[in-house]
Scaffold this motif. Structure first.
Motif, PDB file in Angstrom:
ATOM      1  N   ASN A  78       0.687  -1.194  -0.225  1.00 39.73           N
ATOM      2  CA  ASN A  78      -0.159   0.141   0.009  1.00 39.73           C
ATOM      3  C   ASN A  78       0.934   1.371  -0.005  1.00 39.73           C
ATOM      4  O   ASN A  78       1.618   1.523   0.727  1.00 39.73           O
ATOM      5  CB  ASN A  78      -1.098  -0.015   1.194  1.00 39.73           C
ATOM      6  N   PRO A  79       0.855   2.065  -1.206  1.00 44.30           N
ATOM      7  CA  PRO A  79       0.370   2.040  -2.380  1.00 44.30           C
ATOM      8  C   PRO A  79       0.386   0.781  -3.262  1.00 44.30           C
ATOM      9  O   PRO A  79       1.504  -0.058  -3.126  1.00 44.30           O
ATOM     10  CB  PRO A  79       0.559   3.201  -3.086  1.00 44.30           C
ATOM     11  N   PRO A 128      -3.327   8.760   2.550  1.00 39.89           N
ATOM     12  CA  PRO A 128      -2.905  10.033   1.876  1.00 39.89           C
ATOM     13  C   PRO A 128      -3.996  11.094   1.909  1.00 39.89           C
ATOM     14  O   PRO A 128      -3.990  12.184   2.029  1.00 39.89           O
ATOM     15  CB  PRO A 128      -2.286   9.592   0.537  1.00 39.89           C
ATOM     16  N   LEU A 129      -5.258  10.541   1.013  1.00 38.87           N
ATOM     17  CA  LEU A 129      -6.306  11.453   0.994  1.00 38.87           C
ATOM     18  C   LEU A 129      -6.936  11.946   2.247  1.00 38.87           C
ATOM     19  O   LEU A 129      -7.106  13.220   2.407  1.00 38.87           O
ATOM     20  CB  LEU A 129      -7.182  10.546  -0.008  1.00 38.87           C
ATOM     21  N   ASP A 130      -7.116  10.988   3.301  1.00 41.45           N
ATOM     22  CA  ASP A 130      -7.845  11.585   4.514  1.00 41.45           C
ATOM     23  C   ASP A 130      -6.335  12.446   5.436  1.00 41.45           C
ATOM     24  O   ASP A 130      -7.092  13.573   5.891  1.00 41.45           O
ATOM     25  CB  ASP A 130      -7.864  10.165   5.465  1.00 41.45           C
ATOM     26  N   ASP A 131      -5.467  12.442   4.942  1.00 37.18           N
ATOM     27  CA  ASP A 131      -4.509  13.154   5.819  1.00 37.18           C
ATOM     28  C   ASP A 131      -4.511  14.571   5.047  1.00 37.18           C
ATOM     29  O   ASP A 131      -4.349  15.670   5.639  1.00 37.18           O
ATOM     30  CB  ASP A 131      -2.803  12.902   5.413  1.00 37.18           C
ATOM     31  N   ILE A 132      -4.550  14.691   3.622  1.00 39.99           N
ATOM     32  CA  ILE A 132      -4.583  16.021   3.041  1.00 39.99           C
ATOM     33  C   ILE A 132      -5.833  16.800   3.438  1.00 39.99           C
ATOM     34  O   ILE A 132      -5.842  18.000   3.723  1.00 39.99           O
ATOM     35  CB  ILE A 132      -4.659  15.736   1.307  1.00 39.99           C
ATOM     36  N   ILE A 160       1.205  10.983  -5.211  1.00 38.54           N
ATOM     37  CA  ILE A 160       0.091  10.206  -4.605  1.00 38.54           C
ATOM     38  C   ILE A 160       0.050  10.547  -2.906  1.00 38.54           C
ATOM     39  O   ILE A 160      -0.726   9.975  -2.517  1.00 38.54           O
ATOM     40  CB  ILE A 160       0.150   8.647  -4.774  1.00 38.54           C
ATOM     41  N   ALA A 161       1.272  10.929  -2.433  1.00 36.89           N
ATOM     42  CA  ALA A 161       1.292  11.279  -0.913  1.00 36.89           C
ATOM     43  C   ALA A 161       2.151  12.642  -0.639  1.00 36.89           C
ATOM     44  O   ALA A 161       3.253  12.285  -0.161  1.00 36.89           O
ATOM     45  CB  ALA A 161       1.680  10.109  -0.241  1.00 36.89           C
TER      46      ALA A 161
END
Length: 558
Positions: A397-398, A415-419, A452-453
């Motif tokens: 993961n990824p 990564p999405l939740d952290d952004i 992506i992160a």
């Protein structure tokens, strides 16, 4: 689409026949197959050393994305009209002499007053912190500011007083590489006139020999959380439907098109924390009693549990007549599901899927893997039943792979939740619809940022790479997903002409998908590899006492 169990003879059994070399027996549905090439090498840790500093990641990120950002700036603003400063220290020097507008390239850093700090927590542990009352998970504030940095120094970014704020700090996270156009003022700040990210990277051609049959589909599922408090029946329905035990001929034809399943993390629920009032010696000494050990490892055991009779051959689906023979009277079906729920308690997830068709198993935040990205594959000893199947692949993961002629890339959602924690939602973008649009926009932004992160390692834990940044996107995927999201959402992202390698008049197209958590929504996502259309399938119990699957009739694509 809805199907309900029909009361038939309870003595009937489901039979399978192996496909002979000459073809498929009459009345049977053969499962489609596609080529598969994993690309997880860059996310696999070969050496684990923690002596190096995190500055190397930012240096490698800027070095790899500087040329792409410069090319995008030239495409948007023209190469001959603006002066480009190779280093930020040069921009500061030229700005003091009034040299006019220029283009600078560097990495964004956002200063945030509300950002959690270990030092602040330590300072205020005996007093009252000024941060008390700040909603947990929302750290963006109107007074956030941006800086641009490279190996030569930093440059404060400010809004141009003659134009609207084109670069609001609340909308951007730390860690992205951008090109900024503006003029350096006498106070040393740059008045930003425009900015741009590197843009979508080129979309590659399929590797030699890659192919998938017409109508082939990829199935994404996340957040099954075996061992959690949710109802196990939707999970049981999903697995039986995937194996072809349930539904009619149309259901079997649909599920036979699935060539691979990707489990996008959070397959097992996190173990419960130790109790503060545990028996003597169980907490202070670091030891747990046998009962506590069984309780904490129950989600893993349940996630790997399987009944041998529900395993399905890889290359065959049951025929319509055989599937109908499996249908039991309503009371007998209820007892069967209840017995399975008691015996397996939301488990037997991955073995059934692996036995039915190829499956990639990604770790997630709640799984027994390392915390820092990239998360390494789950150890086979944690899944002794699932890992014995050769078509069950333990992925990182990824995760990235060629499925047929489509490049698939995605994460378990961290990564999405952290952004989202460190950026602010637009005004009036509340509610579920606004939240889904925001998540899709951030996924699209990741593609255009070619990373992506981006918040790793600033606010998202990652390994301190020395010579590379594996999260940089050098090739544009066809499918980009984030798992364990609150609801399903999808969007088709398009680039500009010439982004498909070898095709000057073709623009890159990417299907971005928010894969919902199955434990809370009962939904999985089916992606057509030909058209890139994404379809949610929901599993639940109807009011009639039978099972049902719901298609995309009431789930609109953005």
């Amino acid at each position: 689409m809805a199907s309900v169990l029909q009361p038939l003879a309870p003595s009937s059994t489901l039979k399978f026949k192996k496909v002979p070399s000459g073809g498929t027996p009459e009345g049977q549905v053969a499962r489609l197959e596609a080529t598969y090439t994993p690309h997880d090498q860059r996310f696999t840790l070969r050496r684990r050393e923690f002596k190096q500093q995190y500055s190397h990641i930012y240096a490698r990120r800027l070095a790899r994305l500087r040329a792409a950002a410069a090319a995008e700036a030239e495409r948007l603003w023209g190469g001959d009209q603006l002066r480009r400063c190779e280093r930020l220290v040069q921009a500061n020097a030229d700005g003091a002499g009034g040299s006019g507008p220029c283009v600078c390239i560097g990495t964004l850093y956002k200063t945030m007053r509300l950002r959690p700090s270990v030092l602040v927590e330590y300072r205020d542990e005996r007093g009252i912190s000024e941060a008390i009352g700040v909603p947990r998970g929302d750290f963006a504030a109107p007074d956030d500011s941006l800086l641009l940095e490279d190996d030569s120094g930093r440059l404060n970014l400010a809004a141009d007083t003659t134009t609207p704020d084109v670069m609001p700090a609340q909308d951007l996270p730390t860690g992205i590489v951008v090109a900024v156009r503006g003029s350096v003022r006498a106070d040393g700040d740059m008045a930003v006139e425009a900015w741009c990210p590197p843009g979508l990277p080129p979309q590659p051609s399929p590797p030699e020999g890659a192919a998938h049959p017409p109508g082939a589909c990829l199935l994404l599922v996340s957040g099954m959380l075996a061992g959690g408090p949710q109802d196990p029946l939707p999970t049981r329905l999903f697995l039986d439907h995937l194996a072809g035990y349930l539904g009619g001929a149309g259901d079997h034809e649909q599920i036979a098109r699935v060539v691979r399943v990707v489990v996008c993390g959070n397959s097992a629920a996190a173990p419960p924390p130790p109790l503060a009032g545990a028996a003597s010696g169980s907490i202070g000494s670091g030891k747990l009693s046998a009962e506590q050990q069984r309780e904490r490892t129950a989600p893993l055991r349940e996630c790997d549990a399987e009944l041998a009779q529900v395993a399905v051959p890889v290359d065959i689906m049951p025929s319509a007549s055989d599937a109908s023979n499996y249908m039991l009277p309503q009371r007998a079906a209820h007892m069967l599901f209840r017995k399975r729920a008691i015996q397996q308690r939301k488990g037997n997830i991955r073995p059934n899927v692996a036995a039915a068709l190829p499956v990639d198993i990604m770790p997630g935040a709640s799984d027994a893997s390392n915390y820092m990205l990239p998360q390494q594959p789950l150890h086979p000893c944690l899944l002794p039943l699932a890992s014995r199947y050769p078509n069950a692949r333990l992925a990182t993961n990824p995760h990235e792979a060629w499925v047929g002629t489509r490049l698939v890339l995605g994460t378990a959602g961290q990564p999405l939740d952290d952004i989202l924690q460190y950026t602010a939602a637009a005004e009036g973008a509340g509610g579920d619809e606004g939240d889904s649009a925001r998540r899709l926009q951030m996924l699209e932004n990741m593609l255009r940022w070619q990373h992506i992160a981006p918040t790793a390692p600033d606010t998202l834990g990652c390994y301190p790479f020395l010579t590379e940044d594996p999260f940089v996107l050098e090739e544009c995927p066809h499918v980009f997903f984030a798992g364990n999201q609150p609801r399903f959402a999808t969007r088709l992202v398009e680039g500009h002409d010439g982004q498909q390698k070898g095709l000057l008049n073709r623009a890159a197209q990417v299907r971005v998908v928010c894969v919902p958590s199955f434990a809370t929504t009962g939904e999985v996502v089916l992606i057509d590899l030909d058209t890139l259309e994404a379809t949610p399938l929901q599993f639940g119990v109807s009011d009639l006492g039978g099972w049902e699957t719901t298609g995309p009739a009431d789930m609109a694509e953005e």
